[in-house]
Design a protein around this motif. Sequence first.
Motif, short mmCIF file in Angstrom:
data_model
loop_
_atom_site.label_atom_id
_atom_site.label_comp_id
_atom_site.label_asym_id
_atom_site.label_seq_id
_atom_site.Cartn_x
_atom_site.Cartn_y
_atom_site.Cartn_z
N SER A 249 1.09 -1.45 -0.54
CA SER A 249 0.46 -0.09 -0.02
C SER A 249 1.03 1.43 -0.04
O SER A 249 0.74 2.10 0.51
N SER B 233 0.08 3.44 -2.97
CA SER B 233 -1.34 4.21 -2.71
C SER B 233 -1.44 5.50 -2.00
O SER B 233 -1.97 6.97 -1.66
N CYS B 234 -0.91 5.05 -0.78
CA CYS B 234 -0.88 6.29 0.43
C CYS B 234 -0.13 7.40 0.42
O CYS B 234 -0.08 8.68 0.11
N GLU C 132 6.94 1.94 -9.56
CA GLU C 132 5.87 3.05 -8.73
C GLU C 132 6.62 3.74 -7.66
O GLU C 132 6.43 4.97 -8.16
#
Length: 331
Positions: A71, A74-75, A98
């Motif tokens: 995560s 996304s965070c 990412e």
Amino acid sequence: MRIGVLGAGHLGSIHIQQLKSIPEWTLVGFYDPSGETRDRVSSQFGITAFSSMDELFDQCDAIDIVTPTLSHFSCASAAVKRQKHVFIEKPITNTVEEARNLTRLAHEAGVKVQVGHVERFNPAFKAAQPYLNEVRFIETHRLSQFNPRGTDVSVILDLMIHDIDIVLSVTRSSIRRISASGVAVVSETPDIANARIEFDNGCVANLTASRISLKKMRKSRLFQKDAYISVDFLDKKTEVVRMKNVDADTSPFSITIDLGPDKPAKEIIFDQPEVETSNAIREELLSFYHSIADNTEPVVSAEQATSALEVAYQILEKMKFNFSLIGSDTY
């Protein structure tokens, strides 16, 4: 400066505890998706538990992300898009793509991103740094007992990445070749692995990581001309063995070695640098504050953390290739 914490599990709770002890930070609270965790941690530390990530963002200048690796992007990207400075636990993200995207977003938003490669702040490593000069061979061992908490990623991303970052910070050279092997013993990804990294400047690093060991070990041994440096990250000890030419000032009681005809004798000097008592997590969170307040480059920047992640995935690719040679379909 106001900061909030995302994720209040085992490590997140440690971050909360340390942030409360740093006067430069004002800890406004935290968010965790588990209601039970929110209630427990809020009661334990006497801080506000926010009911959503966005509500936490509204009250903060910076966000400390201590969530599972999957995560991270996304965070962190959500925080960056709200123009919040971000401290994010290692590895920076789950994938190299990412990491690159997050770095780009941070530059566009004009915010700082620091990554929690905490061993850079280990007092034993800091004590060794003045002695490091053109290191030519590095051997690292990072062994841990099995803990299901870290098995969402391979041992490379879980443990070895600490040493990858340390090695890259020491060598500061491009990589010529990587070879690696690993075995998935109790999980679906490698639990024990070894990698050999050869650099263009001639340095070679041999890294071993295991999360199925019977005992813990976190040691690095660094060799360079006329010196050997040992760093024990676990017990916070540093030892240095140096050699210098014997001269008129050399004590007759010194340990010396004769290297043969036409070569100067060498004196062996044993040093044990003083290792300061400090909490590495507290130190890295304080350095994050100063990078924002002083507008300086974070000690472990997003770019540096991305480089470590790139090497980690190159190691994983080498292990996959070696597995395919023996007909394994473990991962």
